[in-house]
Design a protein around this motif. Structure first.
Motif, PDB file in Angstrom:
ATOM      1  N   TYR A  70      -8.815   2.423  -4.493  1.00 35.08           N
ATOM      2  CA  TYR A  70      -8.327   1.374  -5.394  1.00 35.08           C
ATOM      3  C   TYR A  70      -9.483   0.865  -6.240  1.00 35.08           C
ATOM      4  CZ  TYR A  70      -3.761   0.848  -3.096  1.00 35.08           C
ATOM      5  OH  TYR A  70      -2.497   1.055  -2.622  1.00 35.08           O
TER       6      TYR A  70
ATOM      7  N   LEU B 243       0.823  -1.209   0.000  1.00 34.69           N
ATOM      8  CA  LEU B 243       0.000   0.000   0.000  1.00 34.69           C
ATOM      9  C   LEU B 243       0.858   1.260   0.000  1.00 34.69           C
ATOM     10  CD1 LEU B 243      -2.831  -0.777   2.600  1.00 34.69           C
ATOM     11  CD2 LEU B 243      -2.757  -1.310   0.171  1.00 34.69           C
TER      12      LEU B 243
ATOM     13  N   ASP C 149      -4.834   0.510   5.831  1.00 38.14           N
ATOM     14  CA  ASP C 149      -3.745  -0.391   6.204  1.00 38.14           C
ATOM     15  C   ASP C 149      -4.134  -1.201   7.441  1.00 38.14           C
ATOM     16  OD1 ASP C 149      -3.355   1.217   8.450  1.00 38.14           O
ATOM     17  OD2 ASP C 149      -1.490   2.119   7.721  1.00 38.14           O
TER      18      ASP C 149
END
Length: 301
Positions: free
Chosen positions: A283, A247, A274
């Motif tokens: 995303y 990430l 995260d």
């Protein structure tokens, strides 16, 4: 540093840049950006992005907007609003409410709008309003804009108060000018209030004075919208510890790094966090690869 978005009520006489400059002083941070200019005489909603939220500026600029405008029929100015020099005055006594209403409604939908000379658009590296102040006029190409709706709130000729919902890049003073041309009497915009930008509404906006007071009394964070809250339509995806490095480097990652496995639609956009629950970015899920690929990064080391 504060990260997120704040809904500022831009008061008359301030430029959008003035608002940013004053906020830098109030909040004590440099990283601040606005989401599209409002003319100095215009008032209303101006979402301002803070810290990592400045990466949202281009996304918010693209959003639809709603305005409440007063159009003055029979007066044409060089700026297309009442602050400019009057170029022409025409009698409006023969106009009827029905005629004006019918003309206005014809502008709902798609139409080609020529940007005004007094605007911040650049031609040859120079802003149009700078050229206009030098007495120059340059050819501007018409641009497609979309008027989603026009609600006529009051007609008291020669004035018309209307609420306009439109696409990005629409100049309301040019819309007033164009309506006046169609009616054959000319028109300019007398006042403009922006009431909505995407999810940001007038009733929730704060003046600079109110923001300063909140900063002083310790309640400012109540007015800050977190970055991830700007994407409520996206599902959240939490990544395992082993996936953190992917990430932080902006690399794609596979389903095996996701804490809670779910079924995702092809090209679905998701909010990714995260292992510690920190929002990293937006995303998109690639079905054929079974991978999530970065679309917009908000994480900063």
């Amino acid at each position: 540093m504060i990260h997120g978005v704040i809904n500022v009520y831009k008061e008359k006489g301030f430029t959008s840049h003035d608002v940013v400059a004053k906020l830098r002083g109030i909040l004590g941070q440099k990283k601040i950006g606005h989401t599209g200019t409002l003319d100095p005489d215009a008032t209303g909603v101006l979402p301002v992005c803070l810290g990592k939220g400045t990466k949202l500026c281009d996304l918010l600029t693209d959003k639809d907007k709603t305005y409440r405008a007063v159009m003055l029929l029979g007066t044409v100015t060089d700026t297309q609003d009442s602050s400019g020099e009057v170029l022409e005055k025409k009698d409006t006594a023969s106009l009827t409410v029905e005629e004006v209403t019918a003309c206005i409604q014809k502008f709902v939908g798609n139409y080609e709008q020529v940007p005004p000379m007094y605007s911040a658009l650049k031609v040859g590296g120079k802003k149009l309003y700078e050229l206009a102040r030098e007495g120059k006029t340059v050819e501007r190409k018409a641009r497609p804009v979309q008027i989603h709706s026009i609600e006529i709130m009051e007609i008291d000729l020669p004035r018309v108060t209307m609420e306009v919902s439109c696409s990005k890049g629409t100049y309301i003073r040019t819309l007033c000018h164009d309506i006046g041309e169609k009616l054959g009497c000319g028109a300019c915009m007398e006042s403009l209030l922006r009431t909505k930008v995407s999810r940001f509404e007038l009733g929730d906006s704060l003046t600079l004075g109110e923001i300063e007071k909140k900063k002083q009394d310790g309640t400012l964070m109540e007015a800050i919208i977190p970055i991830d809250a700007m994407f409520p339509e996206c599902r959240s995806v939490d990544v395992k510890e082993a996936g953190n490095q992917y990430l932080y480097n902006g690399n794609p990652f596979s389903l095996s790094f996701v804490k809670k496995r779910e079924k995702y639609e092809p090209e679905e956009r998701v909010r990714v966090y995260d292992a510690q629950g920190v929002f990293v970015g937006i995303y998109r899920y690639r079905q054929e690869e079974k991978m999530f690929r970065l679309e917009k990064m908000f994480y900063e080391k």
